[in-house]
Design a protein around this motif. Structure first.
Motif, short mmCIF file in Angstrom:
data_model
loop_
_atom_site.label_atom_id
_atom_site.label_comp_id
_atom_site.label_asym_id
_atom_site.label_seq_id
_atom_site.Cartn_x
_atom_site.Cartn_y
_atom_site.Cartn_z
N ALA A 148 -10.03 6.69 1.65
CA ALA A 148 -11.25 6.27 0.67
C ALA A 148 -10.77 5.39 -0.55
N PRO A 149 -11.79 4.78 -0.91
CA PRO A 149 -11.62 3.74 -1.86
C PRO A 149 -10.57 4.21 -3.28
N GLY A 150 -9.89 3.25 -3.57
CA GLY A 150 -8.82 3.55 -4.69
C GLY A 150 -7.58 4.10 -4.17
N GLU A 151 -7.51 4.59 -2.80
CA GLU A 151 -6.04 5.31 -2.23
C GLU A 151 -5.31 4.12 -1.66
N VAL A 152 -3.93 4.20 -2.13
CA VAL A 152 -3.07 3.38 -1.46
C VAL A 152 -1.81 4.02 -0.93
N VAL A 153 -1.06 3.17 0.08
CA VAL A 153 0.17 3.52 0.51
C VAL A 153 1.26 2.50 -0.14
N ILE A 154 2.40 3.05 -0.87
CA ILE A 154 3.41 1.92 -1.15
C ILE A 154 4.74 2.25 -0.70
N ASN A 155 5.47 1.21 -0.46
CA ASN A 155 6.75 1.29 0.23
C ASN A 155 7.72 2.20 -0.76
N ARG A 156 8.40 2.91 -0.02
CA ARG A 156 9.44 3.71 -0.61
C ARG A 156 10.33 3.12 -1.84
N GLY A 157 10.87 1.81 -1.48
CA GLY A 157 11.77 1.25 -2.42
C GLY A 157 10.98 0.99 -3.66
N ALA A 158 9.73 0.56 -3.53
CA ALA A 158 8.94 0.26 -4.94
C ALA A 158 8.64 1.86 -5.51
N ALA A 159 8.39 2.72 -4.95
CA ALA A 159 8.09 4.05 -5.50
C ALA A 159 9.35 4.47 -6.29
N ASP A 160 10.74 4.14 -5.65
CA ASP A 160 11.78 4.86 -6.34
C ASP A 160 12.10 3.83 -7.57
N ARG A 161 11.95 2.43 -7.69
CA ARG A 161 12.28 1.72 -8.79
C ARG A 161 11.13 1.90 -9.78
N GLY A 162 9.78 2.14 -9.43
CA GLY A 162 9.01 2.44 -10.22
C GLY A 162 8.72 4.07 -10.79
N ILE A 176 -2.02 7.08 -5.49
CA ILE A 176 -0.98 7.14 -4.12
C ILE A 176 -0.92 8.11 -3.44
N VAL A 177 -1.27 7.87 -2.09
CA VAL A 177 -1.45 9.15 -1.15
C VAL A 177 -0.18 9.07 -0.08
N GLY A 178 0.47 7.98 0.02
CA GLY A 178 1.68 8.03 0.85
C GLY A 178 2.51 7.10 0.50
N LEU A 179 4.00 7.47 1.01
CA LEU A 179 4.94 6.21 0.97
C LEU A 179 5.40 5.88 2.36
N ALA A 180 5.83 4.58 2.35
CA ALA A 180 6.15 3.96 3.74
C ALA A 180 7.42 3.13 3.66
N THR A 181 7.79 3.08 4.84
CA THR A 181 9.18 2.16 4.84
C THR A 181 8.86 0.91 5.88
N PHE A 182 9.84 -0.09 5.74
CA PHE A 182 9.39 -1.43 6.48
C PHE A 182 10.47 -1.18 7.79
N GLY A 183 9.91 -0.90 8.87
CA GLY A 183 10.68 -0.36 9.88
C GLY A 183 11.80 0.77 9.69
N SER A 184 12.94 0.79 9.37
CA SER A 184 13.63 1.91 8.91
C SER A 184 14.35 1.71 7.73
N GLN A 185 13.72 0.40 6.91
CA GLN A 185 14.42 0.19 5.52
C GLN A 185 13.24 0.94 4.64
N ASP A 186 13.61 0.93 3.26
CA ASP A 186 12.65 1.38 2.06
C ASP A 186 11.77 0.23 1.82
N GLY A 187 11.96 -0.95 2.34
CA GLY A 187 11.13 -2.15 2.10
C GLY A 187 11.53 -3.26 2.57
N MET A 188 11.08 -4.61 2.54
CA MET A 188 11.48 -5.80 3.01
C MET A 188 12.09 -6.28 1.88
N GLY A 189 13.48 -5.99 2.00
CA GLY A 189 14.49 -6.19 0.70
C GLY A 189 13.79 -5.80 -0.49
N GLN A 190 13.78 -6.50 -1.44
CA GLN A 190 13.14 -5.68 -2.62
C GLN A 190 11.56 -6.12 -3.05
#
Length: 854
Positions: free
Chosen positions: A150-164, A184-198
Motif C-alpha cells: 500500500a502507499p507509504g509502506e516500505v521494506v528496509i535492509n536489516r543493517g539500516a534498521a539496526d543502525r537506525g 516499515i512493514v519488512g526487513l530485508a537482506t542483500f543476498g545473505s548480508q544485512d546490506g550492501m556494505g554500509q
C-alpha cells in the motif's frame, strides 16, 4: 676456520648468546611484516566478500535492459543513464526465452532513524527503489515482515534498521528529497548480508517509487529479466536485442553484476589497497632504519670479536656470511611470526575502517598464498638488506683491532657525506620548483620529495651534531652534570644518533605532511566561503561521502517567501555532455545567484538565460574556446541534443560550478530532482540569529536539514578532513611505534656498550637516579632531533603536496601551529618513554662487575 659450516655454527652461537641484542630487530620486522600481511589479507577478503555478495544477490537475473548512452563526469564511479520505459516490460515478457521481467527503479532516499538523525549520516550511499516481487529478480530477500503493498509502506535492509534503531511496525521519514512519511512493514537482506556494505536501502511499491523517485510515471532505471528453462544468458540477450527500441540495450546478468561489483568495489578497493600499501611501505622503511641501526651497533660492539676471528684465520667472506646468516635467521623467524600477526592486523583494519564509516561487507578472512609469501619474502629481504652494509663493515675488520681497548663507534660525518647531502638537497629543491611551476607536475614533485627525503637522511649525521648541541643546551643549566653527560652521549656518534632518529623522523614527517595538507584544505574552504559566499546562512546537503538525498527543490522558494529573507536560491545538480565531454551542471536561478554568491567579474549577463542560455566559468570557457555569444552543444541523458548560447562568463566557479543553466532548461531532462545547497541572505536589520531561527523553522517541514552560518558551513564542508586525519594517524601509529622501539633498542645496546663507563660513573659518585636521568635525557634528545627533522621535512613536503594538488584551483598553504605543537610534544614524550627501560637496566648494573667488563 675455513668451513662454511663454521660460519653457520658461529652465527647460531652468537644468536643464542646475544638474543636480547636482536629483540628490537625482531619486533621491527614482525610489525612491518604483520602490517603488510594484514593489508594483503584485507584486500583478498574484501574482493572475495564483494564477489560472493553480488554473485549470490544477482544470481537470478539473467539479463538487464537499460539505456545505451551514459554520461560520466569527473569524480563519479558510474555514469548517468537514460531511463527506460516500463511499457517495455510487456514486450519483453512476450519474447521467446523470457520467464519473467520487472522494472527496477532506483534513486536516492535517506531514512531517518528513531533518534531523528539520518541513518548513515554523511558516509555511505542511501538508496531507494521499488520492491520487486519476483524473488529471483530481486537481490534483496525478505528476512522479516512482508513486502510493501500500500502507499507509504516500505521494506528496509536489516543493517539500516539496526543502525537506525528501527523495526517492523515503526513509522519514520524517508527523504527523497521531499519528506515522505513511511511505515516499515519488512526487513530485508542483500543476498545473505544485512546490506550492501554500509549502504542503506528502502524499497516501496512501484507506484510510490515512480511518484517520489522519477520525474514522471512510466520510467525505470533498468528492467530485470529472468530466462526460461534451457535458455542461457547470452541466448536471452540475443533474443531481446531485436525487440528493443533505439537507445536501449540488453546485457547479461553476469556482465551487469560485474559492473555493479566494479562500481562498488573496483575503484574503492584499488584506492583502499594502494593506501594501505603506501602505509605498509612507510612502516617497512621505518623498520629498515631501526634494523640497520641495530646491526651497525652490534658490528661495532663485536669489533674485537671479529678481529680475533680474522686473526684465527677467518676470511672476510666468512665474517660477512656469519653476519648475514644472523640477519637471515632473525628475518625468517620474525617474518613467520609477522604472518600470524598479520591476521590480527587484518581484523583490526576491518574494525578501524568500519568505525569511520567505510562500507565493508561481512565475511570470513580470506588468506591467499600470495598474501603470505610476499610479506615473508619482503621481511627477509628487508632484514638482509639492512644488515648488508654492517656485515661488509664487519668483514673489513683488521686482525690488529683485537688489540684495541674499545670498540665504541666514534664515527662522524665526512666531507663526502656533507657534499653529497647538499647536492641531493639542491637537486630536490630544483626538481620540486620545476614540478610545482609547470602544470603542476605530479611526477616531478614526487621525485623532488624522494630526493628531499634522501637529502635529509644523508645530512642527518651532519645536522645531528649541531641539532643536539642546540636542543641539549638547556640541559646544562636545568640538569647540571647529568644533562651535560646526556648531551655528550648523544653527540658521541653522530651517525648512530642520526640513524636512530631517522626512523622517528620519517613517521613524524608523514604525520606532519597530512596534518599540513588537511589544514591547507580547511583554510582553502574557509577562504572560498569567505570570498564567494555572500549569503548569511546556508542550508546544505552532506558535503562529504555519498550519503543523503539532497534538499527539496521546494525548500528554497518556501524560504524566499519569509519576511526576514531577501533572497534564497537553491543550487541543483545536473549532467550533460558539453561538446562531447561529460560535465556537471549547476541548476539554479541565475539572476538570484549573483545576489548570494560573489562570482567575480561577469562578462555578459546572468539575467534572461531562459531555456537556451548558459553561463560558463572563465577557466572552462578558456579551455573550450567559448565567450559570450558562442554556442555550446549539450547532450542530455535522455538523448536530447540542444544548442545553448553562452550569455555570461564569470571568474569564480568555486561554489557555483563551471556551467550554470536555469531550472526551466533542465526540467525536461531531469531525473530525481534535488538541491545540494541553498544560500540565504537576510533583509537589512534582520540579525543572523533571528533569520536563522526563522529559516530553521521552515526547513523542519522539508526533512529538517541543517541551517548553518557562513563559518559553520565552511567547517562542515571540511568535515571529512578530520576523519581522514584520524585514519592517517591510526595507520601511522605502527610506524611511530617501530621508531620508538628502535630508539629503545639503540639505547639498550648503547648501555651494554658503555657498561664499563657506566660502572666508573657510579664508582665516582653518580647515583642510580642520576644515571637513569642521564639515559632518559639522551633518549629525549634523540627523539627531539628526530621530531624536529620530521616536522621540518613534513612541513616542506606538505607545501609540495598542496602545490602539486592545486591544478587549476587555488589551494592555500596553511600551517596548523597547535596541531604541530601537539605532534612535537607527543614525539618528545614518546622519546622519554622509550628511554625508561634502558635507563632502568643501566641503573641496575652492578658497579664492580661493570668496571671489570671489557
Amino acid at each position: 676456520m675455513t668451513s662454511p659450516r663454521a660460519s653457520v655454527r658461529l652465527s647460531v652461537s652468537s644468536l643464542r648468546a646475544h638474543k636480547r641484542r636482536f629483540s628490537g630487530t625482531f619486533v621491527a620486522v614482525l610489525l612491518g611484516v604483520a602490517f603488510l600481511t594484514g593489508t594483503l589479507v584485507m584486500g583478498d577478503t574484501l574482493r572475495a566478500s564483494f564477489d560472493t555478495m553480488f554473485g549470490n544477490a544477482t544470481a537470478g537475473t539473467d539479463a538487464v535492459v537499460r539505456g545505451t548512452d551514459v554520461i560520466t563526469v569527473a569524480g563519479e564511479s558510474r555514469g548517468t543513464r537514460q531511463p527506460v520505459s516500463t511499457a517495455l516490460v510487456k514486450t519483453i515478457e512476450q519474447t521467446p526465452g523470457v520467464a519473467a521481467a520487472a522494472p527496477d527503479i532506483q534513486g536516492a532516499g535517506q531514512l531517518i532513524g528513531s533518534d531523528g538523525k539520518p541513518v548513515g549520516g554523511q558516509g555511505p550511499p542511501t538508496l531507494a527503489g521499488n520492491w520487486i516481487d519476483d524473488p529471483r529478480l530481486n537481490p534483496y530477500r525478505l528476512a522479516a515482515g512482508r513486502a510493501p503493498a500500500a502507499p507509504g509502506e516500505v521494506v528496509i535492509n536489516r543493517g539500516a534498521a539496526d543502525r537506525g534503531g528501527l523495526r517492523v511496525g515503526d513509522t519514520t521519514v524517508l527523504r527523497t528529497p521531499d519528506s515522505v512519511r513511511v511505515t516499515i512493514v519488512g526487513l530485508a537482506t542483500f543476498g545473505s548480508q544485512d546490506g550492501m556494505g554500509q549502504v542503506t536501502y528502502t524499497a516501496m511499491t512501484q507506484a510510490d517509487a515512480e511518484k517520489h523517485l522519477t520525474p514522471k510515471p512510466g520510467e525505470a532505471s533498468t528492467i530485470q529479466v529472468r530466462a526460461g528453462p534451457g535458455t542461457s544468458q547470452q541466448e536471452l540477450v540475443d533474443a531481446l536485442r531485436p525487440v528493443l527500441p533505439k537507445g536501449v540495450e540488453a546485457i547479461t546478468g553476469q556482465a551487469s553484476a560485474a559492473e555493479d561489483r566494479d562500481m562498488i568495489s573496483g575503484a574503492f578497493l584499488s584506492l583502499f589497497t594502494t593506501l594501505l600499501l603506501v602505509f605498509s611501505g612507510i612502516v617497512l622503511l621505518v623498520a629498515t632504519f631501526s634494523i640497520y641501526n641495530t646491526f651497525a651497533i652490534v658490528v661495532a660492539q663485536r669489533t674485537r670479536e671479529n678481529a680475533l676471528l680474522r686473526a684465527l684465520g677467518a676470511s672476510r667472506g666468512q665474517v660477512v656470511g656469519a653476519s648475514l646468516i644472523e640477519a637471515g635467521a632473525v628475518g625468517v623467524i620474525a617474518s613467520a611470526a609477522g604472518l600470524a600477526g598479520g591476521i590480527g592486523v587484518a581484523a583490526g583494519l576491518r574494525a578501524l575502517f568500519s568505525a569511520v564509516g567505510f562500507p565493508f561487507p561481512a565475511g570470513p578472512l580470506v588468506i591467499g598464498a600470495g598474501s603470505l609469501l610476499l610479506p615473508l619474502a619482503v621481511g627477509i629481504l628487508v632484514c638482509l638488506g639492512s644488515a648488508l652494509l654492517p656485515a661488509v663493515r664487519a668483514g673489513r675488520t683488521a686482525p690488529l683491532a683485537a688489540l684495541r681497548e674499545s670498540a665504541v663507534d666514534h664515527s662522524a660525518a665526512s666531507r663526502t657525506r656533507t657534499l653529497t647531502g647538499l647536492v641531493l638537497l639542491a637537486a630536490s629543491v630544483g626538481t620540486i620548483l620545476a614540478g610545482v611551476s609547470s602544470g603542476p607536475s605530479g611526477p616531478l614533485s614526487a621525485a623532488g620529495a624522494v630526493l628531499a627525503l634522501a637529502a635529509f637522511v644523508t645530512l642527518g649525521p651532519v645536522a645531528s651534531s649541531y641539532a643536539v648541541r642546540f636542543l641539549g643546551a638547556p640541559l646544562d643549566r636545568l640538569r647540571g652534570v647529568t644533562g651535560r653527560l646526556a648531551r655528550r652521549n648523544a653527540l658521541r656518534s653522530p651517525r648512530r644518533t642520526a640513524s636512530t632518529a631517522t626512523a622517528l623522523m620519517i613517521g613524524v614527517a608523514v604525520v606532519s605532511l597530512f596534518t599540513v595538507f588537511g589544514a591547507s584544505l580547511k583554510a582553502t574552504m574557509n577562504q572560498t566561503v569567505d570570498r564567494s559566499f555572500a549569503g548569511d546562512v546556508a542550508i546544505s546537503a552532506p558535503a562529504f561521502g555519498a550519503g543523503g538525498s539532497g534538499l527539496s527543490p521546494r525548500l528554497a522558494p518556501a524560504v524566499d517567501r519569509l519576511p526576514e529573507v531577501a533572497t534564497a536560491v537553491g543550487l541543483g545538480k545536473g549532467v550533460a555532455e558539453v561538446d562531447g565531454a561529460g560535465r556537471a551542471l549547476t541548476v539554479t536561478d541565475p539572476a538570484a545567484l549573483g545576489r548570494v554568491f560573489d562570482l567575480g567579474r561577469v562578462d555578459g549577463s546572468l539575467n534572461g538565460l531562459g531555456t537556451h542560455g548558459i553561463a560558463v566559468s572563465a577557466a572552462e570557457a578558456g579551455k573550450r574556446g567559448l565567450r559570450t555569444g558562442s554556442t555550446a552543444r549539450l547532450t542530455f541523458t535522455d538523448g536530447t541534443r540542444q544548442n545553448f548560447t553562452v550569455r555570461a562568463v564569470y571568474d569564480r566557479p568555486e561554489l557555483a560550478g563551471d556551467y550554470v543553466i536555469t531550472r526551466q532548461a533542465w526540467d525536461p531532462h531531469r531525473a530525481q530532482d534535488s538541491d545540494s545547497l541553498i544560500a540565504v541572505s537576510f533583509k537589512p536589520g534582520v540579525s543572523t540569529a533571528d533569520g536563522k531561527a526563522a529559516v530553521a523553522k521552515t526547513a523542519e517541514a522539508y526533512g529538517n536539514p541543517d541551517v548553518q552560518t557562513r563559518s559553520e558551513y565552511a567547517q562542515s564542508s571540511a568535515g571529512g578532513i578530520d576523519m581522514m586525519l584520524t585514519l592517517v594517524y591510526a595507520l601511522l601509529a605502527l610506524a611511530v611505534l617501530i621508531a620508538l622501539l628502535g630508539i629503545a633498542n639503540t639505547l639498550t645496546l648503547a648501555v651494554h656498550e658503555r657498561t664499563r663507563e657506566l660502572g666508573l660513573l657510579r664508582a665516582v659518585g653518580q647515583t642510580r637516579s642520576q644515571l637513569r636521568s642521564m639515559v632518559r635525557w639522551e633518549s629525549v634528545l634523540v627523539a627531539a632531533f628526530g621530531t624536529a627533522g620530521g616536522l621540518l621535512l613534513g612541513g616542506f613536503l606538505g607545501w609540495v603536496l598542496v602545490e602539486a594538488s592545486a591544478g587549476g584551483t587555488a589551494l592555500s598553504f596553511a600551517l596548523p601551529p597547535l596541531r604541530l605543537l601537539v605532534i612535537a610534544l607527543v614525539g618528545i614524550t614518546a622519546g622519554a618513554l622509550a628511554g625508561r627501560r634502558p635507563a632502568r637496566r643501566a641503573a641496575r648494573l652492578d658497579v664492580l662487575r661493570a668496571i671489570a667488563a671489557e
